[in-house]
Design a protein around this motif. Structure first.
Motif, mmCIF file in Angstrom:
data_model
loop_
_atom_site.group_PDB
_atom_site.id
_atom_site.type_symbol
_atom_site.label_atom_id
_atom_site.label_comp_id
_atom_site.label_asym_id
_atom_site.label_seq_id
_atom_site.Cartn_x
_atom_site.Cartn_y
_atom_site.Cartn_z
ATOM 1 N N GLN A 1 43.456 35.508 36.733
ATOM 2 C CA GLN A 1 42.220 36.090 37.261
ATOM 3 C C GLN A 1 42.536 36.730 38.954
ATOM 4 N N GLU A 2 43.180 35.724 39.711
ATOM 5 C CA GLU A 2 43.240 36.429 41.041
ATOM 6 C C GLU A 2 44.212 37.454 41.272
ATOM 7 N N LEU A 3 45.224 37.680 40.098
ATOM 8 C CA LEU A 3 45.924 38.792 40.347
ATOM 9 C C LEU A 3 45.443 40.190 39.937
ATOM 10 N N GLU A 4 44.430 39.864 38.971
ATOM 11 C CA GLU A 4 43.540 40.981 38.369
ATOM 12 C C GLU A 4 42.731 41.341 39.766
ATOM 13 N N GLN A 5 42.106 40.477 40.366
ATOM 14 C CA GLN A 5 41.340 40.935 41.238
ATOM 15 C C GLN A 5 41.859 41.618 42.489
ATOM 16 N N GLU A 6 42.972 41.119 42.832
ATOM 17 C CA GLU A 6 43.742 41.637 43.957
ATOM 18 C C GLU A 6 44.193 43.099 43.580
ATOM 19 N N PHE A 7 44.633 43.389 42.234
ATOM 20 C CA PHE A 7 45.273 44.691 41.639
ATOM 21 C C PHE A 7 43.974 45.459 41.996
ATOM 22 N N CYS A 8 42.725 45.260 41.397
ATOM 23 C CA CYS A 8 41.591 45.949 41.383
ATOM 24 C C CYS A 8 41.158 46.267 42.989
ATOM 25 N N ARG A 9 41.289 45.289 43.583
ATOM 26 C CA ARG A 9 40.983 45.756 45.244
ATOM 27 C C ARG A 9 42.068 46.864 45.777
ATOM 28 N N ILE A 10 43.456 46.526 45.267
ATOM 29 C CA ILE A 10 44.240 47.567 45.947
ATOM 30 C C ILE A 10 44.093 49.123 45.483
ATOM 31 N N MET A 11 43.862 49.027 44.146
ATOM 32 C CA MET A 11 43.679 50.209 43.487
ATOM 33 C C MET A 11 42.464 50.750 43.499
ATOM 34 N N GLN A 12 41.501 50.225 43.939
ATOM 35 C CA GLN A 12 39.951 50.727 43.780
ATOM 36 C C GLN A 12 39.470 50.869 42.600
ATOM 37 N N LEU A 13 39.619 49.727 41.522
ATOM 38 C CA LEU A 13 39.281 49.817 40.150
ATOM 39 C C LEU A 13 38.035 48.968 39.959
ATOM 40 N N ASP A 14 37.298 49.102 39.037
ATOM 41 C CA ASP A 14 36.269 48.012 38.384
ATOM 42 C C ASP A 14 37.140 47.115 37.567
ATOM 43 N N PRO A 15 36.799 45.832 37.420
ATOM 44 C CA PRO A 15 37.201 44.900 36.488
ATOM 45 C C PRO A 15 37.609 45.562 35.064
ATOM 46 N N GLN A 16 36.432 46.395 34.630
ATOM 47 C CA GLN A 16 36.232 46.799 32.971
ATOM 48 C C GLN A 16 37.376 47.835 32.994
ATOM 49 N N ASP A 17 37.922 48.251 33.982
ATOM 50 C CA ASP A 17 39.088 49.463 33.973
ATOM 51 C C ASP A 17 40.228 48.948 33.196
ATOM 52 N N ILE A 18 40.533 47.616 33.447
ATOM 53 C CA ILE A 18 41.830 47.103 32.986
ATOM 54 C C ILE A 18 41.970 46.085 32.082
ATOM 55 N N THR A 19 42.925 45.833 31.508
ATOM 56 C CA THR A 19 43.362 44.805 30.490
ATOM 57 C C THR A 19 44.596 44.150 30.906
ATOM 58 N N SER A 20 44.744 42.671 31.261
ATOM 59 C CA SER A 20 45.842 42.479 31.772
ATOM 60 C C SER A 20 46.480 41.403 30.567
#
Length: 320
Positions: free
Chosen positions: A246-265
Motif C-alpha cells: 500500500q505504501e509503495l503504491e501510494q508513493e509511486f502514484c505520487r511520483i508518477m502523478q497517477l490515480d490509484p485506479q491506473d495501476i495494478t501491483s
C-alpha cells in the motif's frame, strides 16, 4: 549428480556463473550448486502473465575499460544489450536478453548445474571437500571449492572449516552490514510520458524502472519495477506485505502523478541480503593448500562490477 568433481561452485549468481565460465575449459569436471530454482541470484526474474520481468537488479552497471572484451562477446552472443538511458558514470548500463538471468545461463554454458540444492555444511577431508545438506546427507565430494554467496551465508559455511581466521572475520564483518530491500512490480494501464529509468529524490522509493521498455524487451505490458529506499526497507523489514504494498503504491502514484485506479501491483518481494558494505582486504580469496576460494561482490564495492572482478581475480589466482 556425480560423486566427485574437480571443482564445485556454491552459488549461481553473477560471480559463481562467471567463475564457471572461466574455469570449465581447464576443469571439465565442474559443477555449480544453487539453492534457488534458477540462476542469477539478484539478477533473477519473475513471471507476470506471459511476461518475465526482472525482480532484482534492473541493469548491469559495468566498467567498459575493465570488461571491454567480455561485453563485446556477450553482446555478440545476444544475451546483453546496451541501455544508455541508465548509464551511471563511470559505468555503462546493460540489460540481459530476454531477461537479466540470461547472462548467468550463458556464462555457465555446458557446466553441470544443480538447482534447489542447498549446501549447509563443509567438511575438509585432507585431499577433498565433502559437501552436505541440512540432513547431513552428502551432496558430493570435490577437490576444489569456490563459495560465491552473500557474506552471511559464506560465514556460516566457513564455520568449522580450517580456513583462515581472517576469512571468517571478514565474512562476519560484512554480514553485519547486510541490509534488506523491498521491491515491487506495478502494471500501469496507460502510457506514461516518463523516462524509463528514474531515481527519485527525497522518497521511500530509490529507483523506478520501466521493465517493459528496456532495450530488446517485449512491450506487451506497461510494467514498472520499483525498489524501496534501504533505510525505509530496514524500518519495514518485518511489516506485512499488504502494508508495504500500500505504501509503495501510494508513493509511486505520487511520483508518477497517477490515480490509484491506473495501476495494478504485484505482491512485494523482500531481498534479505540486498546490500553490503565493503570490508578491507583482497578482492578475491584463495587458499592453494585447501583449494578453497571465495568470490563475491562484498569483497569489493558490493556492486555488479565488483562481483565480476572478484570472480576473474579468483580464477587468475587458481590458474597461477
Amino acid at each position: 549428480m556425480s560423486d566427485s568433481y574437480d571443482f564445485a561452485i556454491i552459488g549461481a549468481g553473477l560471480a559463481g556463473s562467471f567463475c564457471a565460465g572461466l574455469l570449465q575449459t581447464d576443469y571439465p569436471k565442474l559443477c555449480v550448486l544453487e539453492k534457488s530454482r534458477g540462476t542469477g541470484g539478484r539478477l533473477s526474474s519473475r513471471q507476470y502473465q506471459s511476461l518475465s520481468y526482472d525482480l532484482g537488479s534492473p541493469c548491469l552497471h559495468l566498467d567498459p575499460e575493465q570488461f571491454g572484451d567480455e561485453l563485446l562477446q556477450w553482446q555478440n552472443a545476444g544475451v546483453l544489450k546496451r541501455w544508455p538511458e541508465a548509464d551511471h558514470d563511470p559505468f555503462l548500463a546493460y540489460v540481459g536478453r530476454p531477461n537479466m538471468s540470461s547472462l548467468t545461463r550463458h556464462l555457465i554454458g555446458n557446466a553441470e548445474i544443480h538447482t534447489r540444492t542447498r549446501i549447509e555444511r563443509l567438511e575438509h577431508l585432507g585431499d577433498c571437500w565433502q559437501l552436505k545438506d541440512i540432513d547431513e546427507q552428502t551432496i558430493c565430494y570435490t577437490k576444489g571449492l569456490i563459495i560465491c554467496a552473500p557474506a552471511r551465508q559464506t560465514c556460516a559455511l566457513l564455520a568449522g572449516t580450517p580456513c583462515s581466521e581472517d576469512w571468517l572475520t571478514r565474512s562476519h564483518t560484512s554480514s553485519q552490514t547486510s541490509r534488506a530491500q523491498w521491491c515491487m512490480a506495478i502494471e500501469v494501464n496507460r502510457e506514461l510520458p516518463a523516462p524509463g529509468y528514474i531515481a527519485p529524490d527525497n522518497s521511500i522509493i530509490t529507483r523506478i524502472v520501466n521493465d517493459s521498455n528496456k532495450p530488446g524487451r517485449e512491450n506487451i505490458f506497461n510494467l514498472w519495477m520499483i525498489q524501496a529506499d534501504t533505510e525505509w526497507s530496514i524500518q519495514y523489514a518485518d511489516s506485512h506485505h499488504e502494508q508495504v504494498q500500500q505504501e509503495l503504491e501510494q508513493e509511486f502514484c505520487r511520483i508518477m502523478q497517477l490515480d490509484p485506479q491506473d495501476i495494478t501491483s504485484q505482491s512485494p518481494h523482500r531481498w534479505n541480503l540486498a546490500k553490503h558494505e565493503r570490508t578491507a582486504g583482497p578482492l578475491a580469496l584463495w587458499d592453494s593448500e585447501l583449494k578453497l576460494g571465495i568470490a563475491a561482490d562484498w569483497l569489493g564495492e558490493a556492486n555488479i562490477n565488483s562481483a565480476l572482478l572478484s570472480a576473474r581475480n579468483l580464477c587468475e589466482l587458481i590458474r597461477s
